[in-house]
Enzyme design. Structure first.
Site, mmCIF file in Angstrom:
data_model
loop_
_atom_site.group_PDB
_atom_site.id
_atom_site.type_symbol
_atom_site.label_atom_id
_atom_site.label_comp_id
_atom_site.label_asym_id
_atom_site.label_seq_id
_atom_site.Cartn_x
_atom_site.Cartn_y
_atom_site.Cartn_z
ATOM 1 N N ARG A 1 -14.448 119.640 -62.765
ATOM 2 C CA ARG A 1 -14.147 119.749 -61.401
ATOM 3 C C ARG A 1 -15.007 118.602 -60.883
ATOM 4 O O ARG A 1 -16.212 118.826 -60.925
ATOM 5 C CB ARG A 1 -14.086 121.073 -60.634
ATOM 6 N N ARG B 1 -14.359 130.364 -59.478
ATOM 7 C CA ARG B 1 -14.562 129.042 -58.688
ATOM 8 C C ARG B 1 -15.542 129.428 -57.703
ATOM 9 O O ARG B 1 -15.978 130.622 -57.407
ATOM 10 C CB ARG B 1 -13.013 128.927 -57.939
ATOM 11 N N GLY B 2 -15.636 128.523 -56.490
ATOM 12 C CA GLY B 2 -16.642 128.683 -55.604
ATOM 13 C C GLY B 2 -17.962 128.015 -56.167
ATOM 14 O O GLY B 2 -18.345 127.970 -57.402
ATOM 15 N N GLN C 1 -7.049 131.899 -51.670
ATOM 16 C CA GLN C 1 -8.542 132.639 -52.142
ATOM 17 C C GLN C 1 -8.803 133.690 -51.102
ATOM 18 O O GLN C 1 -9.649 134.821 -51.403
ATOM 19 C CB GLN C 1 -9.453 131.777 -52.138
ATOM 20 N N ASP D 1 -18.444 122.485 -50.619
ATOM 21 C CA ASP D 1 -18.571 122.242 -52.057
ATOM 22 C C ASP D 1 -19.670 120.901 -52.065
ATOM 23 O O ASP D 1 -20.141 120.736 -53.073
ATOM 24 C CB ASP D 1 -17.354 122.041 -52.555
ATOM 25 N N ASN E 1 -15.193 120.681 -47.982
ATOM 26 C CA ASN E 1 -14.894 122.325 -48.327
ATOM 27 C C ASN E 1 -13.580 122.199 -48.557
ATOM 28 O O ASN E 1 -12.482 121.624 -48.370
ATOM 29 C CB ASN E 1 -15.493 123.129 -47.085
ATOM 30 N N LYS E 2 -13.122 123.658 -48.768
ATOM 31 C CA LYS E 2 -11.594 124.113 -49.103
ATOM 32 C C LYS E 2 -10.698 123.237 -48.266
ATOM 33 O O LYS E 2 -10.860 123.300 -47.008
ATOM 34 C CB LYS E 2 -11.498 125.368 -49.131
#
Lengths: 353, 353
Positions: free
Chosen positions: B89, B46-47, B201, B242, B252-253
């Site tokens: 994704r 991920r990332g 995370q 992202d 982003n997250k």
């Protein structure tokens, strides 16, 4: 049963052990005020109004089981007990508010005499005052609930932080009490439940309560509240409070400040629901409210599939509360009605009312 | 080893299985691009930068193991594979950015011929481009790190969200790369690590990485960031991204938006650290970025002392990302330097540079 309840037969205090929910419903019994102080610290009982009532009954236990044989000795014992109970948790002002109310009875100069009879009368007076605090809490909650529910329309989605329901009070609830009242009025609210890290009062306790009441809900990560506010899916935010300063700044469970910011940024009304016992006019602003920092283990103990998430040896910080500046607050819902800005003037007027 | 690494001997892709950290360090090996798509979806890797590189190597696997015997057949297989990988994704644009880069090579009209030899040449060209993406990612990260670290003074406390370190990239890291560079420069940063619910995370991966690098840190609940910003203890906030839209809005997250609000409210600089591959000028603003909603089980599976926190039967919502409006962003740190407001003009100028 109530979250905080005196057992008149056994002369003990009964508390629902909230650390075990939702997995297990267990009632803990206390006959020693020191255990009650410990139970407050360990969060067997939590929620500002509930710990206020628990502390008051703690003094009733201290009175009941004190070996004192005369009034001065009993009064001294009760002052000592109040100090121990006071130290259990620093942020919620309801704790000291309730202790002060009972101590006023303890120190009532009208209560005179000597010997076992006067001791017994003070014991009874202390218990009566504690019971009055508990009963008033329920009544006050329902008044707040009616004021809050009146704001709500049909089928609203609201965000709720931490637990502020029956478990956080003697019975009924503050912020969750508003939602419960709207539900009873047939308004069919839907609740986005902040899970409320680190102790997960939302995922554990609020979800459990909403299941009991048959209210529709979904649990969200605390960080997701902004998404649901931004996307226009949320109509209102309701939270409780542990202490409200004279200017309307609100100390509440950690995460509340960021939630209030996100509500404000999206023009969604943000309402703390607080009994007037939570308002502390002696503090000019929220920066003066003592913020408890708890054991880092509460942050680090989290598990996923049986494994601890954080590396072993990891360090953590764990402030349990934060302060929401009054500029982010739409109105404070109290048992006496809504308090709107300017808060300083209106809160001081309320205290006089 | 790198987080995403091609094994030239065995012609396989190796990924550090990030679901198992910090408890277990395990390397997963792939020889089928479909498994790579699944690994991206399941967050083995991920990332944003890391999944870009993983997808590029996924195409290299597809090329390697395709039964195609001529160029048109191999090109068709690779187009199909790219579609499968693309669907893994939706939010991070690096995934499609990397696939597009490799597909450009796949469709290069200069690559002609027929038979096994031309097929072998396309295989090599695809792998070469994937490897170039991976290598460039490391170089780009270190450039960003230098630009970001130059902003930092001695002994600064910073807040970091999610994981943006070596594990989120091919190697080194974006936001965490900045902190790492400051550490290597002897600036002794201290990191408040957002645990980053629901997948943790921060608590799992960032804390683990900081342990490896010997950087001082403390884990906090996501909701506690506001407290540490408010109390003046935090000097800067660094996050990854992202996807960045043309106007500077940052996906982003989940939780990033609330963190940005709290930084802004306390005049603490907020910096997304993003390679230009994360910037998507085709989207005018953040409202157009697709936001992945993941399995509610990620929210509900949390355990405390071996017990699941939420009641059985509880429901949850799980948006994996949110959008931070550009008005909350101090500057975007890229490999080409800092991009400051006005973002629309400056991002478009950057793309031309």
């Amino acid at each position: 049963m109530r979250t905080v309840e005196w057992d008149y037969e056994r002369k003990t205090l009964r508390l629902i052990d909230q650390r075990l929910l939702p997995g297990e419903f267990k009632v803990a019994t206390y006959d020693d005020y020191r255990q009650v102080a410990e139970a407050i610290w360990a969060m067997v009982v939590r929620g500002a109004p509930a710990i206020g009532a628990a502390a008051a009954f703690g003094l009733a236990l201290a009175a009941q089981y004190s070996p004192a044989r005369d009034l001065p000795a009993l009064r001294t014992d009760l002052m000592d007990a109040a100090e121990t109970l006071q130290e259990a948790r620093p942020t919620a002002v309801n704790l000291s508010w309730a202790l002060k109310r009972v101590l006023k009875v303890v120190q009532d100069p009208a209560l005179q005499g000597s010997g076992p009879d006067s001791v017994e009368r003070l014991r009874e007076a202390v218990l009566t005052e504690a019971q009055r605090i508990a009963d008033e809490d329920v009544a006050v909650n329902q008044q707040m609930a009616r004021h809050g529910a009146a704001l709500m329309g049909e089928g609203e989605t609201v965000i709720h932080h931490c637990n502020t329901g029956a478990l956080a009070t003697v019975d009924w609830g503050t912020a969750l009490g508003v939602i419960r009242m709207a539900h009873e009025q047939g308004k069919q609210p839907h609740v986005l439940v902040d899970e409320t890290r680190p102790r997960l009062q939302g995922a554990r306790l609020t979800a459990w309560e909403l299941d009991q009441y048959g209210i529709s809900y979904e649990i969200i990560s605390d960080g997701a509240a902004g998404y649901f506010l931004q996307s226009g899916q949320t109509r209102r935010v309701f939270v409780g409070a542990d202490r409200v300063a004279a200017n309307g700044d609100v100390a509440n469970k950690i995460g509340t400040y960021m939630l209030a910011l996100a509500a404000y940024d999206n023009e969604v009304p943000f309402y703390p629901v607080v009994p007037t016992s939570t308002i502390d006019l002696s503090l000019a602003h929220g920066g003066l409210i003592p913020i408890e920092e708890r054991d880092p283990g509460e942050v680090l103990s989290l598990q996923v599939e049986g494994e601890r998430a954080a590396p072993s040896g990891a360090r953590a910080r764990n402030p349990a509360f934060d302060v929401t500046p009054h500029r982010l607050v739409t109105a404070i819902i109290t048992e006496k009605g809504l308090v709107e800005p300017p808060f300083e003037a209106n809160l001081s007027r309320l205290a006089g009312a």
